[in-house]
Design a protein around this motif. Structure first.
Motif, PDB file in Angstrom:
ATOM      1  N   GLY A   5       0.596  -1.317  -0.175  1.00  0.00           N
ATOM      2  CA  GLY A   5      -0.011   0.032  -0.017  1.00  0.00           C
ATOM      3  C   GLY A   5       0.850   1.242  -0.096  1.00  0.00           C
ATOM      4  O   GLY A   5       0.384   2.323  -0.359  1.00  0.00           O
ATOM      5  N   ARG A   6       2.193   1.300   0.646  1.00  0.00           N
ATOM      6  CA  ARG A   6       2.834   2.480   0.515  1.00  0.00           C
ATOM      7  C   ARG A   6       4.078   2.384  -0.230  1.00  0.00           C
ATOM      8  O   ARG A   6       5.131   2.870   0.228  1.00  0.00           O
ATOM      9  CB  ARG A   6       3.017   2.582   2.177  1.00  0.00           C
ATOM     10  CG  ARG A   6       1.712   2.991   2.886  1.00  0.00           C
ATOM     11  CD  ARG A   6       1.073   4.137   2.537  1.00  0.00           C
ATOM     12  NE  ARG A   6      -0.123   4.121   3.206  1.00  0.00           N
ATOM     13  CZ  ARG A   6      -0.092   4.849   4.382  1.00  0.00           C
ATOM     14  NH1 ARG A   6       0.830   5.374   4.988  1.00  0.00           N
ATOM     15  NH2 ARG A   6      -1.304   4.909   5.089  1.00  0.00           N
ATOM     16  N   TYR A  15       4.848   3.333 -13.555  1.00  0.00           N
ATOM     17  CA  TYR A  15       3.462   3.261 -13.034  1.00  0.00           C
ATOM     18  C   TYR A  15       2.730   4.200 -13.908  1.00  0.00           C
ATOM     19  O   TYR A  15       1.732   3.882 -14.424  1.00  0.00           O
ATOM     20  CB  TYR A  15       3.199   3.884 -11.541  1.00  0.00           C
ATOM     21  CG  TYR A  15       2.000   3.704 -10.946  1.00  0.00           C
ATOM     22  CD1 TYR A  15       1.418   2.690 -10.026  1.00  0.00           C
ATOM     23  CD2 TYR A  15       0.694   4.394 -11.252  1.00  0.00           C
ATOM     24  CE1 TYR A  15       0.218   2.421  -9.603  1.00  0.00           C
ATOM     25  CE2 TYR A  15      -0.516   4.352 -10.882  1.00  0.00           C
ATOM     26  CZ  TYR A  15      -0.723   3.282 -10.099  1.00  0.00           C
ATOM     27  OH  TYR A  15      -1.927   3.269  -9.573  1.00  0.00           O
ATOM     28  N   TYR A  22      -9.031   5.041 -16.972  1.00  0.00           N
ATOM     29  CA  TYR A  22     -10.437   4.613 -16.856  1.00  0.00           C
ATOM     30  C   TYR A  22     -11.295   5.220 -17.902  1.00  0.00           C
ATOM     31  O   TYR A  22     -10.858   6.052 -18.331  1.00  0.00           O
ATOM     32  CB  TYR A  22     -10.787   5.229 -15.332  1.00  0.00           C
ATOM     33  CG  TYR A  22      -9.781   4.662 -14.310  1.00  0.00           C
ATOM     34  CD1 TYR A  22      -9.782   3.400 -13.559  1.00  0.00           C
ATOM     35  CD2 TYR A  22      -8.902   5.565 -13.925  1.00  0.00           C
ATOM     36  CE1 TYR A  22      -8.924   3.182 -12.842  1.00  0.00           C
ATOM     37  CE2 TYR A  22      -7.854   5.175 -12.929  1.00  0.00           C
ATOM     38  CZ  TYR A  22      -8.064   4.119 -12.431  1.00  0.00           C
ATOM     39  OH  TYR A  22      -6.975   3.697 -11.394  1.00  0.00           O
ATOM     40  N   GLY A  44      -5.973   9.099  -2.617  1.00  0.00           N
ATOM     41  CA  GLY A  44      -4.919   8.158  -3.124  1.00  0.00           C
ATOM     42  C   GLY A  44      -4.642   8.394  -4.638  1.00  0.00           C
ATOM     43  O   GLY A  44      -4.855   7.594  -5.521  1.00  0.00           O
ATOM     44  N   GLU A  65      -2.184  12.328  -1.397  1.00  0.00           N
ATOM     45  CA  GLU A  65      -1.567  11.237  -1.844  1.00  0.00           C
ATOM     46  C   GLU A  65      -0.191  11.026  -0.774  1.00  0.00           C
ATOM     47  O   GLU A  65       0.532  11.971  -0.726  1.00  0.00           O
ATOM     48  CB  GLU A  65      -0.677  11.299  -3.210  1.00  0.00           C
ATOM     49  CG  GLU A  65       0.244  10.567  -3.455  1.00  0.00           C
ATOM     50  CD  GLU A  65       0.050   9.102  -3.318  1.00  0.00           C
ATOM     51  OE1 GLU A  65      -1.301   8.530  -4.095  1.00  0.00           O
ATOM     52  OE2 GLU A  65       0.639   8.197  -2.995  1.00  0.00           O
ATOM     53  N   PRO A  66      -0.181  10.087  -0.066  1.00  0.00           N
ATOM     54  CA  PRO A  66       0.883   9.807   1.044  1.00  0.00           C
ATOM     55  C   PRO A  66       2.411   9.524   0.464  1.00  0.00           C
ATOM     56  O   PRO A  66       3.423   9.819   1.246  1.00  0.00           O
ATOM     57  CB  PRO A  66       0.620   8.781   2.047  1.00  0.00           C
ATOM     58  CG  PRO A  66      -0.353   7.794   0.914  1.00  0.00           C
ATOM     59  CD  PRO A  66      -0.909   8.603  -0.149  1.00  0.00           C
ATOM     60  N   PHE A  89      -5.002   9.238   4.067  1.00  0.00           N
ATOM     61  CA  PHE A  89      -6.519   9.960   4.136  1.00  0.00           C
ATOM     62  C   PHE A  89      -6.698  10.005   5.740  1.00  0.00           C
ATOM     63  O   PHE A  89      -7.393  10.812   6.243  1.00  0.00           O
ATOM     64  CB  PHE A  89      -7.210   9.227   3.350  1.00  0.00           C
ATOM     65  CG  PHE A  89      -8.697   9.493   3.468  1.00  0.00           C
ATOM     66  CD1 PHE A  89      -8.864  10.834   3.111  1.00  0.00           C
ATOM     67  CD2 PHE A  89      -9.655   8.597   3.688  1.00  0.00           C
ATOM     68  CE1 PHE A  89     -10.494  11.384   3.440  1.00  0.00           C
ATOM     69  CE2 PHE A  89     -10.907   8.988   3.718  1.00  0.00           C
ATOM     70  CZ  PHE A  89     -11.311  10.425   3.620  1.00  0.00           C
ATOM     71  N   GLU A  90      -6.138   9.072   6.214  1.00  0.00           N
ATOM     72  CA  GLU A  90      -6.462   8.972   7.755  1.00  0.00           C
ATOM     73  C   GLU A  90      -6.042  10.085   8.597  1.00  0.00           C
ATOM     74  O   GLU A  90      -6.662  10.439   9.415  1.00  0.00           O
ATOM     75  CB  GLU A  90      -5.899   7.594   8.494  1.00  0.00           C
ATOM     76  CG  GLU A  90      -6.212   6.353   7.945  1.00  0.00           C
ATOM     77  CD  GLU A  90      -5.528   5.702   6.412  1.00  0.00           C
ATOM     78  OE1 GLU A  90      -5.077   6.617   5.784  1.00  0.00           O
ATOM     79  OE2 GLU A  90      -5.467   4.681   6.365  1.00  0.00           O
ATOM     80  N   ALA A 105      -9.734   6.339  -7.135  1.00  0.00           N
ATOM     81  CA  ALA A 105      -9.443   5.410  -8.258  1.00  0.00           C
ATOM     82  C   ALA A 105      -8.507   4.593  -7.789  1.00  0.00           C
ATOM     83  O   ALA A 105      -7.481   4.667  -7.452  1.00  0.00           O
ATOM     84  CB  ALA A 105      -8.947   6.151  -9.365  1.00  0.00           C
TER      85      ALA A 105
HETATM   86  C1  SAM Z   1      -3.000   1.542  -6.673  1.00  0.00           C
HETATM   87  S1  SAM Z   1      -2.704   3.169  -6.704  1.00  0.00           S
HETATM   88  C2  SAM Z   1      -3.901   4.116  -7.318  1.00  0.00           C
HETATM   89  C3  SAM Z   1      -3.237   5.496  -7.888  1.00  0.00           C
HETATM   90  C4  SAM Z   1      -4.249   6.300  -8.698  1.00  0.00           C
HETATM   91  N1  SAM Z   1      -5.551   6.731  -7.923  1.00  0.00           N
HETATM   92  C5  SAM Z   1      -4.449   5.541  -9.916  1.00  0.00           C
HETATM   93  O1  SAM Z   1      -5.608   5.298 -10.285  1.00  0.00           O
HETATM   94  O2  SAM Z   1      -3.544   5.219 -10.722  1.00  0.00           O
HETATM   95  C6  SAM Z   1      -3.018   3.263  -5.077  1.00  0.00           C
HETATM   96  C7  SAM Z   1      -2.510   4.629  -4.106  1.00  0.00           C
HETATM   97  O3  SAM Z   1      -3.150   4.798  -2.923  1.00  0.00           O
HETATM   98  C8  SAM Z   1      -2.205   5.444  -2.356  1.00  0.00           C
HETATM   99  N2  SAM Z   1      -2.496   5.146  -0.837  1.00  0.00           N
HETATM  100  C9  SAM Z   1      -1.974   4.057   0.042  1.00  0.00           C
HETATM  101  N3  SAM Z   1      -2.366   4.250   1.223  1.00  0.00           N
HETATM  102  C10 SAM Z   1      -3.165   5.463   1.457  1.00  0.00           C
HETATM  103  C11 SAM Z   1      -3.798   6.019   2.520  1.00  0.00           C
HETATM  104  N4  SAM Z   1      -3.928   5.497   3.593  1.00  0.00           N
HETATM  105  N5  SAM Z   1      -4.523   7.412   2.245  1.00  0.00           N
HETATM  106  C12 SAM Z   1      -4.361   7.641   0.735  1.00  0.00           C
HETATM  107  N6  SAM Z   1      -3.717   7.151  -0.115  1.00  0.00           N
HETATM  108  C13 SAM Z   1      -2.819   5.831   0.138  1.00  0.00           C
HETATM  109  C14 SAM Z   1      -0.805   4.781  -2.560  1.00  0.00           C
HETATM  110  O4  SAM Z   1       0.359   5.617  -1.934  1.00  0.00           O
HETATM  111  C15 SAM Z   1      -1.143   4.892  -4.084  1.00  0.00           C
HETATM  112  O5  SAM Z   1      -0.737   6.306  -4.788  1.00  0.00           O
END
Ligand code: SAM
Length: 252
Positions: A5-6, A15, A22, A44, A65-66, A89-90, A105
Motif C-alpha cells: 500500500g505504501r 506506474y 479509466y 490516493g 497522496e501519502p 487519508f486517515e 480510483a
Molecule cells: C493503486 S494506486 C492508485 C493511484 C491512482 N488513483 C490511480 O488510479 O492510478 C493506490 C494509491 O493509494 C495510495 N495510498 C495508499 N494508502 C493510502 C492512504 N492510507 N491514504 C491515501 N492514499 C493511500 C498509494 O500511495 C497509491 O498512490
C-alpha cells in the motif's frame, strides 16, 4: 517483504506510463453531475491518472497522496487547478473545507471501511457525490491467463489486485453495503464499464512491476517473477479486458 500500500513510489514513473486509465464515460458522467468548477477531493491520487481526467473536464482537484514519489509525479505532470497534499487519508482533516465530490480510483481498498466513509461524509457538502472504482483485468486468452497467474502464485502467493481476485470483489460489495447502510448516503448506484488494452510483452511485464504484490517482494523474488513472466510471454502480444467496477452515492 515490505508493507503493502505504501510502496508504489518505488516505480512511480513506470506506474504512470503503463497503468491503465479509466473509461471516459465515467469522468463525463461525473462532470455532468457536478457544477462547473466544482471542487473534488481525490484520495490516493497516485501519479494522477484519474486526476488528469478530472482536471481536463474543468474540475478543481485537491489530491491526497501519502507517497512522496507518486506525489512528485502527480505535481509535475498535471495541469489545471490542482492542489496536492502529501498525507494519508486517515490523517487528512480538510481544514473545514467542504467538497462537491470525493473520489478514489483503485485506492479505496487501502483505507476502506465505515470510518473512512464517515470522514468522506464530513468532507462532502450536502448532496455532494462520492465515487470509488477499480479496474479488474482478465487476460482474454484463458490458458495464458492461468499460466501467468500460476507464476504469481508460485512466487508471491498473491495475484495482483488488478486481476480478478475474490477479496477485491468483497471490498466492492462491502462498500455498497456500507453506502446502503445508515452512514448518510443515498441514491447508491453501481459503476460498471468495459474496455480492453493490448500489451506488448515488455509493457505487460512493466505493468506487473508496478503491482503492490510485486513491489512488496524481496528484490530477488521480484526479479524472478518478472523474469518468468517475460520468458513465458516471449514475443506474444496479449489482450487484457478491464471491467471498471465501483459505486457512486450522494451525501444526504
Ligand atoms: C493503486 S494506486 C492508485 C493511484 C491512482 N488513483 C490511480 O488510479 O492510478 C493506490 C494509491 O493509494 C495510495 N495510498 C495508499 N494508502 C493510502 C492512504 N492510507 N491514504 C491515501 N492514499 C493511500 C498509494 O500511495 C497509491 O498512490
Amino acid at each position: 517483504m515490505t508493507s503493502f500500500g505504501r510502496q508504489f513510489g518505488l516505480n512511480a514513473a513506470t506506474y504512470d506510463n503503463v497503468r491503465p486509465g479509466y473509461p471516459d464515460e465515467l469522468f463525463d458522467m461525473l462532470a455532468d453531475i457536478l457544477p462547473t468548477g466544482a471542487t473534488v477531493l481525490e484520495i490516493g491520487a497516485g501519479t494522477g491518472i484519474a486526476t488528469r481526467e478530472l482536471l481536463c473536464r474543468g474540475l478543481r482537484v485537491l489530491a491526497v497522496e501519502p507517497d512522496d514519489e507518486m506525489a512528485r509525479q502527480l505535481s509535475r505532470q498535471t495541469v489545471g487547478d490542482l492542489e496536492v497534499v502529501i498525507t494519508d487519508f486517515e490523517s487528512y482533516r480538510g481544514a473545514r473545507r467542504s467538497f462537491d465530490a470525493v473520489v478514489s480510483a483503485q485506492a479505496w481498498h487501502w483505507f476502506a471501511g465505515a470510518y473512512a466513509l464517515r470522514s468522506v461524509k464530513r468532507l462532502l457538502r450536502h448532496d455532494g457525490i462520492f465515487a470509488a472504482w477499480w479496474n479488474i483485468g482478465t487476460v482474454t486468452d484463458d490458458r495464458l491467463g492461468r499460466e501467468l497467474a500460476a507464476v504469481f502464485q508460485e512466487t508471491s502467493h498473491r495475484l495482483p489486485v488488478l486481476f480478478r481476485r475474490p477479496d477485491l470483489n468483497e471490498t466492492i460489495d462491502e462498500l455498497a453495503r456500507l453506502l446502503h447502510g445508515d452512514l448518510g448516503f443515498s441514491r447508491v448506484e453501481p459503476l460498471r464499464y468495459l474496455s480492453s488494452v493490448q500489451y506488448e510483452p515488455w509493457k505487460f511485464v512493466a505493468l506487473m512491476s508496478t503491482m503492490s504484490e510485486v513491489l512488496a517482494l524481496e528484490s530477488d523474488d521480484r526479479e524472478r517473477v518478472l523474469g518468468r513472466l517475460s520468458d513465458r510471454l516471449g514475443d506474444q502480444v496479449l489482450e487484457v479486458e478491464y471491467m471498471t467496477l465501483g459505486h457512486l452515492a450522494f451525501r444526504c
